[in-house]
Design a protein around this motif. Structure first.
Motif, PDB file in Angstrom:
ATOM      1  N   LEU A 112      61.203 119.172 152.553  1.00 11.62           N
ATOM      2  CA  LEU A 112      61.082 117.717 152.618  1.00 11.62           C
ATOM      3  C   LEU A 112      62.460 117.095 152.788  1.00 11.62           C
ATOM      4  O   LEU A 112      63.406 117.453 152.077  1.00 11.62           O
ATOM      5  N   THR A 113      62.580 116.148 153.733  1.00  9.73           N
ATOM      6  CA  THR A 113      63.864 115.506 153.999  1.00  9.73           C
ATOM      7  C   THR A 113      63.720 113.989 153.924  1.00  9.73           C
ATOM      8  O   THR A 113      62.635 113.439 154.065  1.00  9.73           O
ATOM      9  N   THR A 114      64.855 113.324 153.740  1.00 10.41           N
ATOM     10  CA  THR A 114      64.859 111.869 153.619  1.00 10.41           C
ATOM     11  C   THR A 114      66.190 111.308 154.078  1.00 10.41           C
ATOM     12  O   THR A 114      67.204 112.018 154.093  1.00 10.41           O
ATOM     13  N   GLY A 115      66.188 110.027 154.438  1.00 10.04           N
ATOM     14  CA  GLY A 115      67.431 109.316 154.704  1.00 10.04           C
ATOM     15  C   GLY A 115      67.989 108.639 153.470  1.00 10.04           C
ATOM     16  O   GLY A 115      69.053 108.031 153.510  1.00 10.04           O
ATOM     17  N   PHE A 116      67.275 108.737 152.352  1.00  8.31           N
ATOM     18  CA  PHE A 116      67.733 108.149 151.093  1.00  8.31           C
ATOM     19  C   PHE A 116      68.774 109.040 150.417  1.00  8.31           C
ATOM     20  O   PHE A 116      68.926 110.215 150.751  1.00  8.31           O
ATOM     21  N   ALA A 117      69.443 108.483 149.428  1.00  8.55           N
ATOM     22  CA  ALA A 117      70.340 109.267 148.589  1.00  8.55           C
ATOM     23  C   ALA A 117      69.513 110.168 147.669  1.00  8.55           C
ATOM     24  O   ALA A 117      68.326 109.941 147.439  1.00  8.55           O
ATOM     25  N   ARG A 118      70.173 111.185 147.136  1.00  6.40           N
ATOM     26  CA  ARG A 118      69.485 112.164 146.279  1.00  6.40           C
ATOM     27  C   ARG A 118      68.799 111.505 145.088  1.00  6.40           C
ATOM     28  O   ARG A 118      67.657 111.853 144.747  1.00  6.40           O
ATOM     29  N   VAL A 119      69.438 110.534 144.465  1.00 11.79           N
ATOM     30  CA  VAL A 119      68.847 109.915 143.278  1.00 11.79           C
ATOM     31  C   VAL A 119      67.525 109.241 143.629  1.00 11.79           C
ATOM     32  O   VAL A 119      66.557 109.303 142.855  1.00 11.79           O
ATOM     33  N   THR A 137      64.345 120.455 149.026  1.00  6.46           N
ATOM     34  CA  THR A 137      64.360 119.081 149.510  1.00  6.46           C
ATOM     35  C   THR A 137      65.790 118.747 149.905  1.00  6.46           C
ATOM     36  O   THR A 137      66.739 119.179 149.246  1.00  6.46           O
ATOM     37  N   LEU A 138      65.944 117.963 150.973  1.00  4.17           N
ATOM     38  CA  LEU A 138      67.273 117.668 151.492  1.00  4.17           C
ATOM     39  C   LEU A 138      67.447 116.178 151.734  1.00  4.17           C
ATOM     40  O   LEU A 138      66.533 115.502 152.219  1.00  4.17           O
ATOM     41  N   CYS A 139      68.639 115.679 151.417  1.00  4.52           N
ATOM     42  CA  CYS A 139      69.046 114.329 151.780  1.00  4.52           C
ATOM     43  C   CYS A 139      70.322 114.456 152.611  1.00  4.52           C
ATOM     44  O   CYS A 139      70.881 115.549 152.725  1.00  4.52           O
ATOM     45  N   ALA A 141      73.411 113.887 152.136  1.00  2.00           N
ATOM     46  CA  ALA A 141      74.562 114.479 151.443  1.00  2.00           C
ATOM     47  C   ALA A 141      74.469 115.997 151.366  1.00  2.00           C
ATOM     48  O   ALA A 141      75.497 116.685 151.257  1.00  2.00           O
ATOM     49  N   ASP A 142      73.265 116.532 151.428  1.00  2.00           N
ATOM     50  CA  ASP A 142      73.082 117.982 151.378  1.00  2.00           C
ATOM     51  C   ASP A 142      73.399 118.650 152.708  1.00  2.00           C
ATOM     52  O   ASP A 142      73.430 119.882 152.799  1.00  2.00           O
ATOM     53  N   ALA A 143      73.609 117.838 153.731  1.00  2.00           N
ATOM     54  CA  ALA A 143      73.854 118.381 155.068  1.00  2.00           C
ATOM     55  C   ALA A 143      75.156 117.830 155.634  1.00  2.00           C
ATOM     56  O   ALA A 143      75.261 117.526 156.824  1.00  2.00           O
ATOM     57  N   GLY A 144      76.146 117.670 154.769  1.00  2.00           N
ATOM     58  CA  GLY A 144      77.454 117.221 155.218  1.00  2.00           C
ATOM     59  C   GLY A 144      77.603 115.721 155.330  1.00  2.00           C
ATOM     60  O   GLY A 144      78.627 115.232 155.803  1.00  2.00           O
ATOM     61  N   GLY A 145      76.570 114.953 154.927  1.00  3.77           N
ATOM     62  CA  GLY A 145      76.678 113.505 154.898  1.00  3.77           C
ATOM     63  C   GLY A 145      76.073 112.785 156.081  1.00  3.77           C
ATOM     64  O   GLY A 145      75.932 111.564 156.055  1.00  3.77           O
ATOM     65  N   ARG A 146      75.719 113.547 157.126  1.00  2.00           N
ATOM     66  CA  ARG A 146      75.130 112.896 158.296  1.00  2.00           C
ATOM     67  C   ARG A 146      73.611 113.025 158.246  1.00  2.00           C
ATOM     68  O   ARG A 146      73.065 114.117 158.183  1.00  2.00           O
ATOM     69  N   GLY A 147      72.946 111.879 158.270  1.00  2.00           N
ATOM     70  CA  GLY A 147      71.489 111.902 158.314  1.00  2.00           C
ATOM     71  C   GLY A 147      71.004 111.817 159.745  1.00  2.00           C
ATOM     72  O   GLY A 147      71.727 112.091 160.697  1.00  2.00           O
ATOM     73  N   ARG A 148      69.759 111.430 159.917  1.00  2.00           N
ATOM     74  CA  ARG A 148      69.208 111.265 161.252  1.00  2.00           C
ATOM     75  C   ARG A 148      69.885 110.074 161.958  1.00  2.00           C
ATOM     76  O   ARG A 148      70.320 109.160 161.286  1.00  2.00           O
ATOM     77  N   PRO A 149      70.020 110.106 163.284  1.00  2.00           N
ATOM     78  CA  PRO A 149      69.377 111.007 164.240  1.00  2.00           C
ATOM     79  C   PRO A 149      70.086 112.327 164.476  1.00  2.00           C
ATOM     80  O   PRO A 149      69.706 113.061 165.380  1.00  2.00           O
ATOM     81  N   MET A 153      70.147 117.861 158.954  1.00  2.00           N
ATOM     82  CA  MET A 153      69.237 118.253 157.874  1.00  2.00           C
ATOM     83  C   MET A 153      68.268 119.341 158.328  1.00  2.00           C
ATOM     84  O   MET A 153      67.942 120.248 157.564  1.00  2.00           O
ATOM     85  N   VAL A 154      67.814 119.251 159.574  1.00  2.00           N
ATOM     86  CA  VAL A 154      66.934 120.298 160.100  1.00  2.00           C
ATOM     87  C   VAL A 154      67.683 121.629 160.144  1.00  2.00           C
ATOM     88  O   VAL A 154      67.160 122.679 159.737  1.00  2.00           O
ATOM     89  N   LEU A 155      68.919 121.592 160.620  1.00  2.00           N
ATOM     90  CA  LEU A 155      69.700 122.814 160.711  1.00  2.00           C
ATOM     91  C   LEU A 155      70.084 123.334 159.326  1.00  2.00           C
ATOM     92  O   LEU A 155      70.164 124.552 159.115  1.00  2.00           O
ATOM     93  N   ALA A 156      70.293 122.428 158.365  1.00  2.00           N
ATOM     94  CA  ALA A 156      70.548 122.869 156.990  1.00  2.00           C
ATOM     95  C   ALA A 156      69.334 123.596 156.436  1.00  2.00           C
ATOM     96  O   ALA A 156      69.462 124.612 155.738  1.00  2.00           O
ATOM     97  N   ALA A 157      68.140 123.091 156.739  1.00  2.00           N
ATOM     98  CA  ALA A 157      66.905 123.770 156.314  1.00  2.00           C
ATOM     99  C   ALA A 157      66.822 125.157 156.944  1.00  2.00           C
ATOM    100  O   ALA A 157      66.442 126.138 156.291  1.00  2.00           O
ATOM    101  N   PHE A 158      67.170 125.241 158.211  1.00  2.00           N
ATOM    102  CA  PHE A 158      67.177 126.518 158.930  1.00  2.00           C
ATOM    103  C   PHE A 158      68.126 127.514 158.262  1.00  2.00           C
ATOM    104  O   PHE A 158      67.776 128.677 158.011  1.00  2.00           O
ATOM    105  N   LEU A 159      69.324 127.053 157.936  1.00  2.00           N
ATOM    106  CA  LEU A 159      70.339 127.939 157.362  1.00  2.00           C
ATOM    107  C   LEU A 159      70.036 128.299 155.909  1.00  2.00           C
ATOM    108  O   LEU A 159      70.216 129.449 155.501  1.00  2.00           O
TER     109      LEU A 159
END
Length: 228
Positions: A112-119, A137-139, A141-149, A153-159
């Motif tokens: 599960l991913t989101t554009g929101f902060a972790r909190v 679950t990923l936000c 910040a979990d993927a280096g700070g860059r959200g969509r587009p 986050m997709v690649l972080a899930a992959f890795l």
């Protein structure tokens, strides 16, 4: 389903895709703008157009790159959204929990991913009782700070999951143009738009959707048919 290229990693957006929040994003943006002394009417069109984007990125644009004010605005937004969540204003999209269960039962890994902060993400998961629904679950910040587009986050899930060997074995589902861009840029084999959130079929297809579904409840059947 073919075993040659199984779609075994499924990356799902939250608000608008698996979580129905009744327009709380717009409400929270209005509250945040008012708390900063800004006129929300001047911001709302951009907010609607960029649904799915990392919220701090939205505020950076709206506030002309003023990082300090953008950070304050983002904090006010997260606080306002959290207050609305605590007020019981969210619910699962009908069939979403069942779809996730079906995906997991078929041997797929769901993130599960989101554009929101972790909190805020954690507050949503807690309000729904979904803390243990998926393993990751990923936000942004979990993927280096860059959200969509961005596809990060997709690649972080992959890795992080190691669930598949090829990005083409990833399925991404979301309700916004930015979800579609993120999925397409990651190289995911399935980029499914759903019509339970911010954007319509034409917008989703224009930004990379390979499929458009009525809701995420239809995703397990779609993936069972891919490659079959």
């Amino acid at each position: 389903m073919s075993t040659a290229n199984p779609t075994n990693l499924v990356v799902l957006d939250m608000a608008g895709t698996t979580v129905a929040d009744g327009g709380l994003v717009e409400q929270a943006f209005r509250v945040a703008a008012e708390r900063l002394g800004e006129d929300p009417a001047t911001m709302i069109d951009h907010v609607r157009a960029t649904m799915g984007e990392s919220k701090i990125s939205v505020f950076r644009h709206l506030l002309g790159g003023d990082e300090a004010r953008a950070q304050r605005a983002n904090l006010a937004f997260e606080e306002a959204y959290g207050e609305l969540v605590d007020g019981g204003r969210i619910a699962p999209v009908p069939g979403a929990a069942e779809a996730i269960a079906a995906l997991k039962e078929s041997g797929r890994t769901v993130v599960l991913t989101t554009g929101f902060a972790r909190v805020t993400q954690d507050a949503i998961l807690a309000a729904l009782g979904w803390q243990d629904l998926v393993g990751l679950t990923l936000c942004p910040a979990d993927a280096g700070g860059r959200g969509r587009p961005y596809p990060d986050m997709v690649l972080a899930a992959f890795l992080r999951t190691g669930a598949v060997d090829d990005v083409r074995q990833i399925a991404v589902a979301g309700d916004t143009s930015y979800d579609m861009l993120s999925g397409a840029r990651s190289g995911a084999g399935v980029v499914a738009g759903v019509l339970t959130g911010a954007h319509d079929k034409a917008q989703l297809e224009a930004h990379g959707a390979t499929h458009v579904l009525g809701s995420v409840a239809e995703l397990p059947a779609l993936l069972d048919g891919v490659g079959s």
